[in-house]
Design a protein around this motif. Structure first.
Motif, PDB file in Angstrom:
ATOM      1  N   LEU A 182       0.842  -1.193   0.000  1.00 27.48           N
ATOM      2  CA  LEU A 182       0.000   0.000   0.000  1.00 27.48           C
ATOM      3  C   LEU A 182       0.882   1.250   0.000  1.00 27.48           C
ATOM      4  O   LEU A 182       1.767   1.389   0.843  1.00 27.48           O
ATOM      5  CB  LEU A 182      -0.905   0.020   1.231  1.00 27.48           C
ATOM      6  N   LEU A 183       0.612   2.145  -0.944  1.00 29.38           N
ATOM      7  CA  LEU A 183       1.319   3.425  -1.008  1.00 29.38           C
ATOM      8  C   LEU A 183       0.313   4.570  -1.078  1.00 29.38           C
ATOM      9  O   LEU A 183      -0.754   4.436  -1.683  1.00 29.38           O
ATOM     10  CB  LEU A 183       2.230   3.487  -2.238  1.00 29.38           C
ATOM     11  N   PHE A 184       0.679   5.659  -0.438  1.00 26.45           N
ATOM     12  CA  PHE A 184      -0.098   6.897  -0.535  1.00 26.45           C
ATOM     13  C   PHE A 184       0.563   7.827  -1.537  1.00 26.45           C
ATOM     14  O   PHE A 184       1.788   7.816  -1.705  1.00 26.45           O
ATOM     15  CB  PHE A 184      -0.172   7.593   0.828  1.00 26.45           C
ATOM     16  N   HIS A 185      -0.248   8.651  -2.194  1.00 32.30           N
ATOM     17  CA  HIS A 185       0.276   9.650  -3.122  1.00 32.30           C
ATOM     18  C   HIS A 185       0.103  11.024  -2.501  1.00 32.30           C
ATOM     19  O   HIS A 185      -0.988  11.405  -2.085  1.00 32.30           O
ATOM     20  CB  HIS A 185      -0.465   9.609  -4.459  1.00 32.30           C
ATOM     21  N   GLY A 186       1.213  11.758  -2.402  1.00 29.81           N
ATOM     22  CA  GLY A 186       1.156  13.075  -1.763  1.00 29.81           C
ATOM     23  C   GLY A 186       1.969  14.099  -2.514  1.00 29.81           C
ATOM     24  O   GLY A 186       2.619  13.801  -3.520  1.00 29.81           O
ATOM     25  N   SER A 187       1.938  15.315  -1.992  1.00 29.48           N
ATOM     26  CA  SER A 187       2.677  16.415  -2.614  1.00 29.48           C
ATOM     27  C   SER A 187       3.275  17.292  -1.530  1.00 29.48           C
ATOM     28  O   SER A 187       2.849  17.269  -0.371  1.00 29.48           O
ATOM     29  CB  SER A 187       1.755  17.252  -3.501  1.00 29.48           C
ATOM     30  N   ASN A 188       4.276  18.062  -1.925  1.00 29.11           N
ATOM     31  CA  ASN A 188       4.946  18.994  -1.029  1.00 29.11           C
ATOM     32  C   ASN A 188       4.233  20.342  -1.087  1.00 29.11           C
ATOM     33  O   ASN A 188       4.160  20.939  -2.171  1.00 29.11           O
ATOM     34  CB  ASN A 188       6.407  19.141  -1.446  1.00 29.11           C
ATOM     35  N   PRO A 189       3.704  20.850   0.036  1.00 35.28           N
ATOM     36  CA  PRO A 189       3.006  22.137   0.000  1.00 35.28           C
ATOM     37  C   PRO A 189       3.873  23.279  -0.522  1.00 35.28           C
ATOM     38  O   PRO A 189       3.360  24.259  -1.055  1.00 35.28           O
ATOM     39  CB  PRO A 189       2.627  22.373   1.469  1.00 35.28           C
ATOM     40  N   ASP A 191       5.962  23.022  -2.991  1.00 31.23           N
ATOM     41  CA  ASP A 191       6.255  22.856  -4.416  1.00 31.23           C
ATOM     42  C   ASP A 191       5.179  21.955  -5.019  1.00 31.23           C
ATOM     43  O   ASP A 191       5.198  20.737  -4.835  1.00 31.23           O
ATOM     44  CB  ASP A 191       7.648  22.261  -4.606  1.00 31.23           C
ATOM     45  N   ALA A 192       4.260  22.543  -5.769  1.00 31.93           N
ATOM     46  CA  ALA A 192       3.136  21.787  -6.330  1.00 31.93           C
ATOM     47  C   ALA A 192       3.585  20.702  -7.299  1.00 31.93           C
ATOM     48  O   ALA A 192       2.866  19.723  -7.531  1.00 31.93           O
ATOM     49  CB  ALA A 192       2.167  22.747  -7.025  1.00 31.93           C
ATOM     50  N   VAL A 240      17.690  10.142   5.270  1.00 32.66           N
ATOM     51  CA  VAL A 240      17.533  11.098   4.178  1.00 32.66           C
ATOM     52  C   VAL A 240      17.295  12.495   4.733  1.00 32.66           C
ATOM     53  O   VAL A 240      16.641  12.665   5.766  1.00 32.66           O
ATOM     54  CB  VAL A 240      16.351  10.681   3.262  1.00 32.66           C
ATOM     55  N   VAL A 241      17.868  13.482   4.069  1.00 26.25           N
ATOM     56  CA  VAL A 241      17.589  14.884   4.371  1.00 26.25           C
ATOM     57  C   VAL A 241      16.677  15.412   3.280  1.00 26.25           C
ATOM     58  O   VAL A 241      16.979  15.268   2.086  1.00 26.25           O
ATOM     59  CB  VAL A 241      18.887  15.717   4.436  1.00 26.25           C
ATOM     60  N   PHE A 242      15.545  15.986   3.656  1.00 27.52           N
ATOM     61  CA  PHE A 242      14.593  16.468   2.659  1.00 27.52           C
ATOM     62  C   PHE A 242      13.930  17.757   3.149  1.00 27.52           C
ATOM     63  O   PHE A 242      14.008  18.104   4.334  1.00 27.52           O
ATOM     64  CB  PHE A 242      13.530  15.406   2.374  1.00 27.52           C
ATOM     65  N   SER A 243      13.283  18.451   2.211  1.00 36.98           N
ATOM     66  CA  SER A 243      12.548  19.668   2.538  1.00 36.98           C
ATOM     67  C   SER A 243      11.058  19.413   2.356  1.00 36.98           C
ATOM     68  O   SER A 243      10.644  18.767   1.381  1.00 36.98           O
ATOM     69  CB  SER A 243      12.989  20.835   1.651  1.00 36.98           C
ATOM     70  N   PHE A 244      10.269  19.912   3.292  1.00 37.85           N
ATOM     71  CA  PHE A 244       8.815  19.762   3.203  1.00 37.85           C
ATOM     72  C   PHE A 244       8.176  21.016   3.773  1.00 37.85           C
ATOM     73  O   PHE A 244       8.455  21.413   4.912  1.00 37.85           O
ATOM     74  CB  PHE A 244       8.351  18.523   3.980  1.00 37.85           C
ATOM     75  N   ASP A 245       7.364  21.645   2.954  1.00 39.44           N
ATOM     76  CA  ASP A 245       6.652  22.859   3.353  1.00 39.44           C
ATOM     77  C   ASP A 245       7.608  23.943   3.855  1.00 39.44           C
ATOM     78  O   ASP A 245       7.346  24.632   4.838  1.00 39.44           O
ATOM     79  CB  ASP A 245       5.611  22.540   4.424  1.00 39.44           C
ATOM     80  N   GLY A 246       8.753  24.059   3.169  1.00 41.54           N
ATOM     81  CA  GLY A 246       9.689  25.129   3.484  1.00 41.54           C
ATOM     82  C   GLY A 246      10.653  24.837   4.616  1.00 41.54           C
ATOM     83  O   GLY A 246      11.492  25.679   4.944  1.00 41.54           O
ATOM     84  N   ARG A 247      10.583  23.645   5.231  1.00 35.47           N
ATOM     85  CA  ARG A 247      11.494  23.305   6.317  1.00 35.47           C
ATOM     86  C   ARG A 247      12.334  22.090   5.930  1.00 35.47           C
ATOM     87  O   ARG A 247      11.890  21.236   5.163  1.00 35.47           O
ATOM     88  CB  ARG A 247      10.728  22.993   7.607  1.00 35.47           C
ATOM     89  N   SER A 248      13.542  22.044   6.459  1.00 37.42           N
ATOM     90  CA  SER A 248      14.441  20.928   6.176  1.00 37.42           C
ATOM     91  C   SER A 248      14.388  19.920   7.324  1.00 37.42           C
ATOM     92  O   SER A 248      14.339  20.306   8.494  1.00 37.42           O
ATOM     93  CB  SER A 248      15.875  21.434   6.000  1.00 37.42           C
ATOM     94  N   TYR A 249      14.408  18.645   6.961  1.00 37.83           N
ATOM     95  CA  TYR A 249      14.341  17.579   7.949  1.00 37.83           C
ATOM     96  C   TYR A 249      15.469  16.580   7.720  1.00 37.83           C
ATOM     97  O   TYR A 249      15.839  16.293   6.577  1.00 37.83           O
ATOM     98  CB  TYR A 249      12.996  16.846   7.869  1.00 37.83           C
ATOM     99  N   THR A 277      -2.349  17.119   2.003  1.00 41.02           N
ATOM    100  CA  THR A 277      -1.260  16.758   1.080  1.00 41.02           C
ATOM    101  C   THR A 277      -1.406  15.387   0.423  1.00 41.02           C
ATOM    102  O   THR A 277      -0.709  15.106  -0.548  1.00 41.02           O
ATOM    103  CB  THR A 277       0.094  16.794   1.815  1.00 41.02           C
ATOM    104  N   ILE A 278      -2.291  14.528   0.914  1.00 42.71           N
ATOM    105  CA  ILE A 278      -2.466  13.190   0.328  1.00 42.71           C
ATOM    106  C   ILE A 278      -3.769  13.153  -0.460  1.00 42.71           C
ATOM    107  O   ILE A 278      -4.838  13.484   0.064  1.00 42.71           O
ATOM    108  CB  ILE A 278      -2.470  12.111   1.427  1.00 42.71           C
ATOM    109  N   ASP A 279      -3.674  12.733  -1.728  1.00 38.81           N
ATOM    110  CA  ASP A 279      -4.864  12.759  -2.570  1.00 38.81           C
ATOM    111  C   ASP A 279      -5.367  11.372  -2.994  1.00 38.81           C
ATOM    112  O   ASP A 279      -6.486  11.249  -3.496  1.00 38.81           O
ATOM    113  CB  ASP A 279      -4.638  13.627  -3.817  1.00 38.81           C
ATOM    114  N   GLU A 280      -4.563  10.320  -2.822  1.00 33.24           N
ATOM    115  CA  GLU A 280      -5.038   8.983  -3.177  1.00 33.24           C
ATOM    116  C   GLU A 280      -4.140   7.916  -2.577  1.00 33.24           C
ATOM    117  O   GLU A 280      -3.043   8.201  -2.081  1.00 33.24           O
ATOM    118  CB  GLU A 280      -5.117   8.797  -4.696  1.00 33.24           C
ATOM    119  N   HIS A 281      -4.613   6.674  -2.632  1.00 29.92           N
ATOM    120  CA  HIS A 281      -3.796   5.532  -2.223  1.00 29.92           C
ATOM    121  C   HIS A 281      -4.033   4.394  -3.213  1.00 29.92           C
ATOM    122  O   HIS A 281      -5.057   4.353  -3.906  1.00 29.92           O
ATOM    123  CB  HIS A 281      -4.116   5.095  -0.788  1.00 29.92           C
TER     124      HIS A 281
END
Length: 321
Positions: A182-189, A191-192, A240-249, A277-281
């Motif tokens: 099972l996977l969810f599909h999402g987006s970064n607020p 960056d559309a 992993v280092v990533f950015s989400f909604d303008g913040r780095s994690y 941020t999640i639109d489908e699975h």
């Protein structure tokens, strides 16, 4: 004469009272400045200790230990230069190579230095303002107390790319009866165009066990409630280092495997961020993963899932991308 005394004596009393109050205030300001410096020294000392731990972890040049020792032992007149050198060395550390707990400790130590320095300099500012008053200077109300000095060192940002927020998380490879995940599909607020598929799971709460976090996240995101013995792993670990909604994690993800006889997914437990941020699975087979051009995390899922399905877990936690 009596009239003069009635005028002069109260004025003298008022003047003496004012001078005493001013001297007491100045004394309190000096005490505050001394206490602030002691707190700053403690914060700097803790940063030096953490810096030595970072050096021992092998993610920084060996010189970091020497720089930390020098900063900690430097006399007051040389302390600013020594601490600035340590700041530069720490800024160059490859934090993604450090254990997540050590990253969190380093970020906390740096933030405490920033806060302690600001408190100290605020105290110095107030004390100097009082000492510069004419009456204080003329009457030498500061006594023999040394004049406090600002402590100027470069500050790392409290948030942002310089200090990614540590984020341990527990994730679940939830498999149905056909071996699909099972996977969810999402987006970064922020960056559309940044869209991706990802596994069930999320952040570990303070003092929460990662297995408990995996089971909690599974129930919240899918409505499926499993017991601890139905969870296998952790089979994988991903850093992993990533950015989400303008913040780095700076994320450390632990992957578990679980199987479910149902493909019904209840997302009513989504929180606000997930709803936004999640639109489908979708349930994905290994063939689906190999053929898709969409972004999927972890990126090695298509390559590693077949082996996990065929051979099961061998008890080893492997690093994945």
């Amino acid at each position: 004469m009596t009239t003069v005394l009635f005028i002069v004596v109260p004025l003298v009393v008022i003047l003496v009272a004012w001078l005493l109050a001013t001297a007491n205030r100045l004394d309190r300001l000096h005490i505050r400045t001394d206490a602030a410096w002691a707190a700053l020294e403690a914060a700097l000392a803790r940063r030096a200790v953490v810096a030595r731990a970072v050096a021992a972890a092998g993610a920084a040049p060996a010189s970091l230990r020497e720089v930390a020792d020098h900063a900690e032992r430097a006399p007051r007149q040389d302390r600013e230069a020594a601490e600035n050198e340590l700041s530069r060395e720490l800024a160059a550390v490859e934090r993604v190579r450090l254990p997540l707990a050590l990253v969190a400790e380093l970020v906390d130590a740096e933030q405490r230095v920033v806060i302690a320095r600001r408190v100290h300099n605020d105290a110095v500012r107030d004390t100097l303002a009082q000492r510069r008053r004419r009456t204080v200077r003329w009457l030498k109300l500061a006594g023999t107390a040394p004049q406090p000095e600002y402590f100027e060192i470069a500050e790392p940002e409290l948030n942002g790319e310089a200090a990614p927020v540590p984020r341990p998380s527990a994730r679940v490879l939830l498999l149905d009866g056909e071996g699909r995940v099972l996977l969810f599909h999402g987006s970064n607020p922020g960056d559309a165009n940044d869209t991706f598929w990802f596994t069930v799971g999320g952040g570990v709460e303070p003092d929460e066990d990662i297995r408990a976090a995996a089971l909690r996240e599974l129930h919240e995101e899918t409505g499926i409630k499993l017991d601890d013995d139905q969870l296998t792993g952790p089979v994988w670990r991903r850093r992993v280092v990533f950015s989400f909604d303008g913040r780095s994690y700076d994320a450390e993800e632990w992957f578990f495997v679980a199987r479910t006889p149902t493909t019904t997914v209840d997302t009513s437990g989504f929180d606000r961020i997930e709803l936004d941020t999640i639109d489908e699975h979708r349930w994905w087979s290994a063939a689906d993963l190999r053929s898709t051009t969409d972004t999927v995390y972890p990126v090695q899922l298509a390559d590693l899932l077949p082996g996990l399905l065929e051979s099961g877990w061998d008890g080893q936690t492997r690093s994945v991308r």
